[in-house]
Design a protein around this motif. Structure first.
Motif, mmCIF file in Angstrom:
data_model
loop_
_atom_site.group_PDB
_atom_site.id
_atom_site.type_symbol
_atom_site.label_atom_id
_atom_site.label_comp_id
_atom_site.label_asym_id
_atom_site.label_seq_id
_atom_site.Cartn_x
_atom_site.Cartn_y
_atom_site.Cartn_z
ATOM 1 N N LEU A 151 0.828 -1.204 0.000
ATOM 2 C CA LEU A 151 0.000 0.000 0.000
ATOM 3 C C LEU A 151 0.865 1.258 0.000
ATOM 4 O O LEU A 151 0.602 2.213 -0.742
ATOM 5 N N SER A 152 1.903 1.273 0.837
ATOM 6 C CA SER A 152 2.788 2.444 0.926
ATOM 7 C C SER A 152 3.458 2.727 -0.417
ATOM 8 O O SER A 152 3.535 3.878 -0.860
ATOM 9 N N LEU A 153 3.952 1.670 -1.071
ATOM 10 C CA LEU A 153 4.629 1.847 -2.355
ATOM 11 C C LEU A 153 3.662 2.313 -3.443
ATOM 12 O O LEU A 153 3.991 3.190 -4.242
ATOM 13 N N VAL A 154 2.457 1.722 -3.471
ATOM 14 C CA VAL A 154 1.472 2.128 -4.481
ATOM 15 C C VAL A 154 1.090 3.587 -4.282
ATOM 16 O O VAL A 154 1.011 4.367 -5.247
ATOM 17 N N ILE A 155 0.855 3.984 -3.035
ATOM 18 C CA ILE A 155 0.497 5.379 -2.742
ATOM 19 C C ILE A 155 1.643 6.313 -3.110
ATOM 20 O O ILE A 155 1.439 7.382 -3.691
ATOM 21 N N ALA A 156 2.875 5.913 -2.775
ATOM 22 C CA ALA A 156 4.037 6.740 -3.075
ATOM 23 C C ALA A 156 4.203 6.952 -4.575
ATOM 24 O O ALA A 156 4.462 8.074 -5.035
ATOM 25 N N VAL A 157 4.056 5.883 -5.347
ATOM 26 C CA VAL A 157 4.176 5.999 -6.809
ATOM 27 C C VAL A 157 3.075 6.903 -7.366
ATOM 28 O O VAL A 157 3.326 7.739 -8.252
ATOM 29 N N ALA A 158 1.872 6.762 -6.842
ATOM 30 C CA ALA A 158 0.762 7.607 -7.302
ATOM 31 C C ALA A 158 1.025 9.074 -6.993
ATOM 32 O O ALA A 158 0.751 9.958 -7.817
ATOM 33 N N ILE A 159 1.584 9.354 -5.818
ATOM 34 C CA ILE A 159 1.900 10.742 -5.445
ATOM 35 C C ILE A 159 2.957 11.321 -6.375
ATOM 36 O O ILE A 159 2.846 12.469 -6.829
#
Length: 441
Positions: free
Chosen positions: A139-147
């Motif tokens: 979740l953290s990585l997906v959110i970070a990439v989206a940001i």
């Protein structure tokens, strides 16, 4: 026609609030929501006076930092510190702020991951369930990439309308809860009188919620080093004219004083009214539990929207704070070494710093075992340990003719900044041992 009607609330908010709405929204991020909401949940209305006392310092300190940037559009804050004070101080601030900002970004990512996990019914990493840590990391990585995509594709600019609407929605939700709490107006007024309540024991544990720690977190969430050191860069980028400083100050009083102040007070009252009566209020520390603050706001058939609105609002607040923290970190690092610090499509160094910071935080955040909201509260406390030095810098630069040129610094401005310095010194001296023990034990 429908598009025009849908955009009307956003235009209205922008017309009334102006550019400093971004500052207010960034300040009222996940850390501030956590600090003020938990202060109400733990100590009811007894810490409302903290909001009133810190507002003048908040408004004047942010406005002073903005004036420094307006008078020096071609020089960043760290370049001014190197040139007008000493390079050693700039490097010391950089070495402190970069890891602290990394922790802040980690905290915001933890809040955002916690929101998504609770909304989707996924196990939290702290639960110890099988695969929970892997889920949190994903979740953290997906959110970070989206940001990162939003920032570098300028999608983040397009998100401002959504963020503005969500912040307004959160404001009115807290306002509705606070209105219900106004029935306890005598207790609310009593909370406006400065007094430090006794610490609150946490049932079933040997720990207690420290009232002084809550005060520290409330002050640190608003009067943050990142905001004061980063404001000159934002002012320079926005093209603030030294001749328009009086108008800018009036707007700062309205936006940062009245709007942010009302928001903070409503959040404390909402926490005190809706969460403090709960039997386990001393144990509240995460997103899913804190969402109970909106219980009863919506009609019974729409009651399910309460936790959703709260969670999405906190997610958006964390997103705003995360992006600002990453961007000002890039400003600080590039400016200190004499590189171009402005955000531009061809500034590859700027892009690289933001990418490394956000992705690094995404990988590290799941391994730091604090409840998400409580983690952010602790990070706001770290800010208070750095802020005294920032106040000294503001006082020095604001009273330097070589920096301010023909713009004088009023006596009352110096007096309020001096009060901020004394307050920050007292809080830092009281809480330094406790924060070091809590963070590194």
């Amino acid at each position: 026609m429908l598009r025009a009607v849908a955009a009307a609330p956003v235009r209205l908010v922008r017309d009334i609030v102006g550019p400093t709405a971004v500052i207010a929204a960034g300040t009222m991020g996940a850390g501030a929501v956590a600090s003020f909401l938990l202060a109400g949940a733990w100590f009811r209305y007894e810490l409302l006076w903290v909001v009133l006392c810190m507002l003048p310092v908040f408004v004047v300190s942010v406005d002073t930092a903005s004036r420094i940037g307006a008078c020096n559009p071609d020089e960043g804050m760290f370049a001014l510190i190197c040139k007008r004070i000493t390079p050693g101080l700039a490097w010391a601030l950089l070495l402190v702020n970069v890891p602290v900002h990394l922790l802040i970004v980690m905290g915001q990512l933890s809040v955002m991951s916690s929101v998504v996990a609770s909304t989707l019914g996924l196990p939290a990493a702290s639960s110890g369930a099988g695969g929970a840590l892997l889920t949190d990391m994903t979740l953290s990585l997906v959110i970070a990439v989206a940001i990162l995509w939003l920032v570098f594709s300028r999608g983040f600019d397009r998100m401002q309308n959504v963020m503005t609407v969500m912040m307004v929605l959160m404001f009115f939700c807290f306002l509705l809860v606070a209105f219900r709490g106004f029935s306890e107006w005598r207790d609310i007024l009593a909370g406006m009188v400065p007094a430090v309540p006794e610490d609150l024991p946490v049932p079933g544990t040997e720990t207690a919620r420290s009232s002084v720690a809550s005060i520290t977190a409330m002050v640190g969430s608003a009067i943050a080093p990142a905001a004061l050191l980063g404001m000159p860069y934002l002012a320079a980028d926005s093209g603030v004219d030294p001749h328009g400083l009086k108008k800018a100050f009036r707007r700062a009083v309205v936006n940062l004083g009245l709007i942010f102040g009302a928001y903070a007070i409503f959040v404390v009252i909402a926490g005190g009214f809706a969460l403090y009566p709960l039997a386990h209020h001393a144990s509240l520390a995460d997103v899913s539990e804190a969402s109970q603050v909106l219980h009863g706001v919506f009609p019974e058939r729409l009651a399910f929207l309460g936790p959703i609105v709260f969670s999405v609002g906190v997610f958006m607040a964390a997103l705003t704070t995360l992006v600002v923290a990453a961007q000002v970190t890039a400003y600080f690092m590039l400016d200190t070494v004499g590189r171009q610090w402005r955000f531009a499509a061809d500034n590859k160094a700027y892009h690289a710093i933001v990418v490394v910071l956000v992705l690094g935080a995404a990988l590290l955040a799941p391994h730091w075992s604090f409840p998400a909201l409580l983690k952010v509260v602790l990070l706001m406390g770290i800010n208070v340990l750095v802020i005294p030095l920032v106040f000294v810098i503001l006082l020095y630069l604001a009273n330097s003719r070589k920096v301010m040129h023909d713009v004088p610094t009023e006596w009352w401005r110096n007096a309020i900044l001096g009060v901020g310095l004394l307050l920050s010194l007292v809080l830092a001296a009281q809480k330094f041992p406790d924060y070091m023990a809590a963070l590194f034990s």
